[in-house]
Design an enzyme around this catalytic site. Structure first.
Site, PDB file in Angstrom:
ATOM      1  N   ASP A  57       0.678  -0.792  -0.091  1.00  0.00           N
ATOM      2  CA  ASP A  57      -0.007  -0.198  -0.161  1.00  0.00           C
ATOM      3  C   ASP A  57       0.968   0.840  -0.356  1.00  0.00           C
ATOM      4  OD1 ASP A  57      -1.833   1.921   0.930  1.00  0.00           O
ATOM      5  OD2 ASP A  57      -2.505   1.224   2.131  1.00  0.00           O
ATOM      6  N   TYR A 146      -9.612  15.324  -5.682  1.00  0.00           N
ATOM      7  CA  TYR A 146      -8.548  15.003  -6.944  1.00  0.00           C
ATOM      8  C   TYR A 146      -7.217  15.457  -6.902  1.00  0.00           C
ATOM      9  CZ  TYR A 146      -6.101  11.497 -10.166  1.00  0.00           C
ATOM     10  OH  TYR A 146      -5.394  11.205 -10.502  1.00  0.00           O
ATOM     11  N   ALA A 148      -6.505  18.342  -5.717  1.00  0.00           N
ATOM     12  CA  ALA A 148      -6.312  18.812  -4.877  1.00  0.00           C
ATOM     13  C   ALA A 148      -5.071  18.371  -3.799  1.00  0.00           C
ATOM     14  CB  ALA A 148      -6.311  19.240  -4.360  1.00  0.00           C
ATOM     15  N   LYS A 150      -3.068  15.878  -7.170  1.00  0.00           N
ATOM     16  CA  LYS A 150      -2.641  15.774  -7.974  1.00  0.00           C
ATOM     17  C   LYS A 150      -2.166  17.140  -8.004  1.00  0.00           C
ATOM     18  CE  LYS A 150      -3.229  11.484  -9.673  1.00  0.00           C
ATOM     19  NZ  LYS A 150      -1.835  10.327  -9.298  1.00  0.00           N
TER      20      LYS A 150
END
Length: 239
Positions: A57, A146, A148, A150
Site C-alpha cells: 500500500d 482528486y 487537490a 494531484k
C-alpha cells in the site's frame, strides 16, 4: 540514464498506466518491481510481463520500507499509484473518502520519494517520475479533492527537483490526461475511455510507458521537470 539492469519500482503496476510503464521498462532491460494493493491482479500482471511483484500500500511507510529492502536498492522510482475515490461534490464527500484520496495520491508519493531520495543522493544518481493528472491544471465539478491531491504532486515534485538536482538525481512530474485505463470504471464515472471509438485515440499504457522511457533516456546534463500529455481528441476549453 542507462536502463539496462537499473533497479526500477513502478507503483500501481497491476494494470493501466503502471503495467504499461513496467512492461516498456522491462523490455528496455531494467530490473522492474511492481507494487499494488490487489495482490491477485498484481501477480497476474507480473507473470504476464516478466517482472517482480510485491503487494504493498503506497500510503503506508512500513510498506515502502519493506519493498525497497526487498529490491536491495533503487535507481528509478515511478510513482504511478492513484485513486479517484468518489467523484462527487465536496459537500457530498465523507471524511474517510477525502483522506483516502489524499493519502493514496499525495502522501504515498511523498513517503516513497523520501526513501528513494536518501538512496539516490548517496549514490549521486537516480530518477524519480511522479505521475500527476490533467486535473491538476484545470478545474471540473466533483473533481476537487482528486485535483487537490494531484496538484500537490506537481508542486511537491518541483520542490523535490530543487533538492535533488545538486546530487545528479532527476525529478519529473508527468501529467497525462484521458487514457486507455480502468480509471473511469473504478471511479464510477463515464468518459472517453468508455467509448471504444474514442478510447482508441486516447493514451495507451504502452504509449505512456514509451514516454517514461524517453524521459529516462534524456541526456544526463538535461532535465525535464514537467511534461503534459493529452490526446488530440480531448477538447479542454478554455485551456
Amino acid at each position: 540514464m542507462q536502463l539496462e539492469g537499473a533497479k526500477t519500482l513502478v507503483t500501481g503496476g497491476g494494470s493501466g498506466y503502471g503495467k504499461g510503464i513496467a512492461k516498456v521498462l522491462k523490455q528496455a532491460g531494467a530490473e522492474v518491481w511492481i507494487t499494488g494493493r490487489n495482490r491477485e491482479k498484481l501477480a497476474k500482471a507480473a507473470a504476464e510481463i516478466g517482472v517482480h511483484a510485491i503487494g504493498a500500500d503506497a500510503s503506508k511507510g512500513e510498506d515502502w520500507d519493506r519493498v525497497i529492502a526487498a529490491m536491495g536498492g533503487i535507481d528509478i522510482l515511478v510513482n504511478n499509484a492513484g485513486y479517484g475515490g468518489k467523484i462527487v461534490p465536496v459537500a457530498e464527500q465523507q471524511d474517510e473518502d477525502i483522506l483516502s484520496v489524499i493519502e493514496t495520491n499525495l502522501t504515498g508519493v511523498i513517503l516513497g520519494c523520501s526513501r528513494a531520495a536518501k538512496i539516490m543522493c548517496a549514490q549521486r544518481s537516480g530518477a524519480i517520475i511522479n505521475i500527476s493528472s490533467v486535473c491538476a491544471l484545470y478545474a471540473w465539478p466533483a473533481w476537487s479533492v482528486y485535483t487537490a491531491a494531484k496538484a500537490g504532486v506537481a508542486k511537491f515534485s518541483h520542490g523535490l527537483y530543487t533538492e535533488l538536482r545538486p546530487y545528479n538525481v532527476h525529478v519529473t512530474c508527468l501529467t497525462p490526461s484521458w487514457g486507455q485505463t480502468g480509471f473511469n470504471r473504478a471511479a464510477s464515472i463515464s468518459g472517453a475511455s468508455e467509448d471504444p471509438a474514442k478510447a482508441s485515440q486516447c493514451t495507451s499504457p504502452e504509449e505512456l510507458g514509451m514516454i517514461v522511457k524517453n524521459i529516462l533516456e534524456t541526456p544526463d546534463h538535461l532535465a525535464i521537470p514537467d511534461l503534459t500529455v493529452q490526446p488530440m481528441i480531448q477538447d479542454i476549453c478554455p485551456m
